[in-house]
Scaffold this motif. Sequence first.
Motif, PDB file in Angstrom:
ATOM      1  N   ASP A  61      -5.800 -15.010   1.004  1.00 32.33           N
ATOM      2  CA  ASP A  61      -6.074 -14.203  -0.190  1.00 32.33           C
ATOM      3  C   ASP A  61      -5.298 -12.885  -0.144  1.00 32.33           C
ATOM      4  N   MET A  62      -4.090 -12.922  -0.674  1.00 38.39           N
ATOM      5  CA  MET A  62      -3.239 -11.737  -0.646  1.00 38.39           C
ATOM      6  C   MET A  62      -3.799 -10.601  -1.489  1.00 38.39           C
ATOM      7  N   MET A  63      -4.398 -10.920  -2.643  1.00 37.59           N
ATOM      8  CA  MET A  63      -4.857  -9.851  -3.519  1.00 37.59           C
ATOM      9  C   MET A  63      -5.980  -9.039  -2.883  1.00 37.59           C
ATOM     10  N   SER A  64      -6.921  -9.705  -2.243  1.00 33.27           N
ATOM     11  CA  SER A  64      -7.996  -8.969  -1.578  1.00 33.27           C
ATOM     12  C   SER A  64      -7.434  -8.116  -0.444  1.00 33.27           C
ATOM     13  N   PHE A  65      -6.449  -8.640   0.257  1.00 32.15           N
ATOM     14  CA  PHE A  65      -5.772  -7.889   1.318  1.00 32.15           C
ATOM     15  C   PHE A  65      -5.152  -6.613   0.744  1.00 32.15           C
ATOM     16  N   ILE A  66      -4.448  -6.748  -0.376  1.00 28.26           N
ATOM     17  CA  ILE A  66      -3.812  -5.581  -0.997  1.00 28.26           C
ATOM     18  C   ILE A  66      -4.860  -4.573  -1.458  1.00 28.26           C
ATOM     19  N   HIS A  67      -5.961  -5.052  -2.056  1.00 29.34           N
ATOM     20  CA  HIS A  67      -7.045  -4.151  -2.475  1.00 29.34           C
ATOM     21  C   HIS A  67      -7.567  -3.336  -1.295  1.00 29.34           C
ATOM     22  N   ILE A  68      -7.803  -4.018  -0.182  1.00 29.68           N
ATOM     23  CA  ILE A  68      -8.352  -3.346   1.009  1.00 29.68           C
ATOM     24  C   ILE A  68      -7.383  -2.285   1.509  1.00 29.68           C
ATOM     25  N   PHE A  69      -6.111  -2.609   1.516  1.00 30.59           N
ATOM     26  CA  PHE A  69      -5.126  -1.683   2.080  1.00 30.59           C
ATOM     27  C   PHE A  69      -4.764  -0.539   1.117  1.00 30.59           C
ATOM     28  N   GLU A  70      -5.358  -0.544  -0.080  1.00 27.90           N
ATOM     29  CA  GLU A  70      -5.215   0.624  -0.954  1.00 27.90           C
ATOM     30  C   GLU A  70      -5.804   1.869  -0.309  1.00 27.90           C
ATOM     31  N   TYR A  71      -6.747   1.670   0.601  1.00 29.93           N
ATOM     32  CA  TYR A  71      -7.431   2.799   1.249  1.00 29.93           C
ATOM     33  C   TYR A  71      -6.670   3.325   2.464  1.00 29.93           C
TER      34      TYR A  71
END
Length: 675
Positions: A394-404
């Motif tokens: 799940d790349m999108m969830s990974f990207i969301h998490i790394f927004e922080y």
Amino acid sequence: MALSRLNKEQYDAATAGAGANLIVASAGTGKTSTIVARIAFLLNEGVKPEHILLLTFTNKAASEMLQRVQRHFSKNIVEKIESGTFHAVSYRLLKKIGKNIKLKTPKDLKILLKTIYARRRFDHIDSPVKPYQSSYLYDLFSLFQNSSIDQSFSGWLESQESEHGVYFDMYEDIFEEFKALKKEYGYVGFNDLLLLMIDALKYNSDIKFSEVLVDEYQDTNILQSSLIDAVKKKSLFCVGDYDQSIYAFNGADIGIIGSFQDRYENTKVFKLNKNYRSTAKILSLANRVIRNNPRLYDKELEVTRVEECVAPRLLVYEELFDQYHSISRLIKESSIPKEEIAVIFRNNASADGIEATLRELGISCKRKGGVSFFDSREVKAMTDLVSVVVNPKDMMSFIHIFEYAKGVGAALSKELFEGLFKLGKGDIYNGFFHPDESIKPFTKRAKNYQLGLFDENFEFGSVGRFYKLGFEEAFLSNPILKHAKLNEDGARFIYHFYQFLKNSTRIKNPKTLISHVSSSDIFAYITEVLAANRATRKDGSIDDELKKEAKEKIFRKSYLLGDIAKNYSSNDRFLNAITLGSGEMSEGEGVNLLSIHASKGLEFAEVFVIDLMDGRFPNRKLMSKGGSLEEERRLFYVATTRAKDKLSLSFAKYDKIKKITYIQSPFLVEAGLIS
């Protein structure tokens, strides 16, 4: 039985023979009762429940209808009826035939598109027209999918008289890459669900129904209509009201209900005109306005309530905020329960003033369209962490998490994910814990001058720069840390994520997994970022007390999410329920503050329709961008027919903040309230 309480119009519709049946159901005329009776009639006629398909625009509407059917038939029978939104039904049927679907929200997919868009340069094109931004481009593409079946995106843009012809090839190529990337990771958007379902129906003869029932048929778009046509069925039963078609901005096409008789042979049209909701004077006002629109089918609302009633009142104010304060005081003084009062508005800006003045008077209210529990950043972060455990692709969830992560943006997050994906041969868990070190995780991208793709020099960084940070030796040897743009803060964040993932994959119970998420170092880091942001003063300093309160609120939300998760037997079911239905899970108390679109299908004892000034309602700005006065008039009709007993219409002559002078809405003239 369900048929015994129907009037003649409803009974005739509910017991119609098989075929193409259109039921034109005016506001408050008992369309739900008619649909429920139709389902009961089919079951009594021997139609198997699993051969009945009910399509609605909210899962809540489908659930309420089936609950009413269950008063007359056993739960075992009713549960076999296939029902829900177009998307929910398509999801279940696709899963049933073995399709592997990883459903993503529009917000997720917008970020994915942004990572592709960010790699493009448009400055080589000499044009006075600026390219669309990625978020708007996504919305346009979504509207295109809803509005056209047999056109290319470029062809559709051209038919919309877009001035972006010089960018058409680039837009097409961006969406080709977007489509390929979704396919690679198995991502499916809401529109994709319907497109996949239409395609599946061409080749799967097992999916067929005796009858398809469609609620709110006037709100269907071309994509949804195509799905209805693609379903193999013996009979079609569509219920709608062209006077309540108010979703043109989302691709809804009033021509679909208008052309029903032309598109289906031997059509039978039934009309429900007896209104059981509103008083005679409210209906008279609504009728006076809506009859100014073209009549696709002859109809006129008939009154069934004959008791003495209060006439709709017009409230005129000198200044905008005088209106909000006065209406709030009227609501406070009203003897009607606050949950039975609604303030309905055309523009969200109108809600801010009324919400503030209600709260000043200590009146609780719930505003539909604000940030819900499930849309809050902390809840989204928790569900993203669950998602990468359930699906390491799940790349999108990974990207969301790394927004922080400090110093790590969407583009770098995507490159890190792709690097781990390569190292793990399609699984980021293996990319972290069993990387194939013979693989190069980062590569140069393709070059295509015409499509805005340019070379970017990529250099590897030294892992030695992170030795002092105290990471595990196994983690330090991972090639992912060689990305040249990765700083110490980013490396620390990846390490938190690595430790979280290591201890999560064996947890199969959703409540236990949420508990693990909320106690993890990575969520503690995210909590710290969110709390600090929410406690930052205008001068940049942190209010420690506010920060403490913010952390407590985040903790309470994590507890509540865990409480919700306990109702699900698997992590996968939990995630899909939130993705498909989170908008329907949030409730509140007090006065209802609703946009007209959010008020659709609801009814209240007392209704205030506010800000009826020409320019705001009708909204001339939206009309100039493809809307119409007819659509605005239908919005007015929907708003006024939400009222059962009392209706107040208001406008203000002046906005002292914007220094704008207003005149009344033309709908007030059409209603006969102003000459």
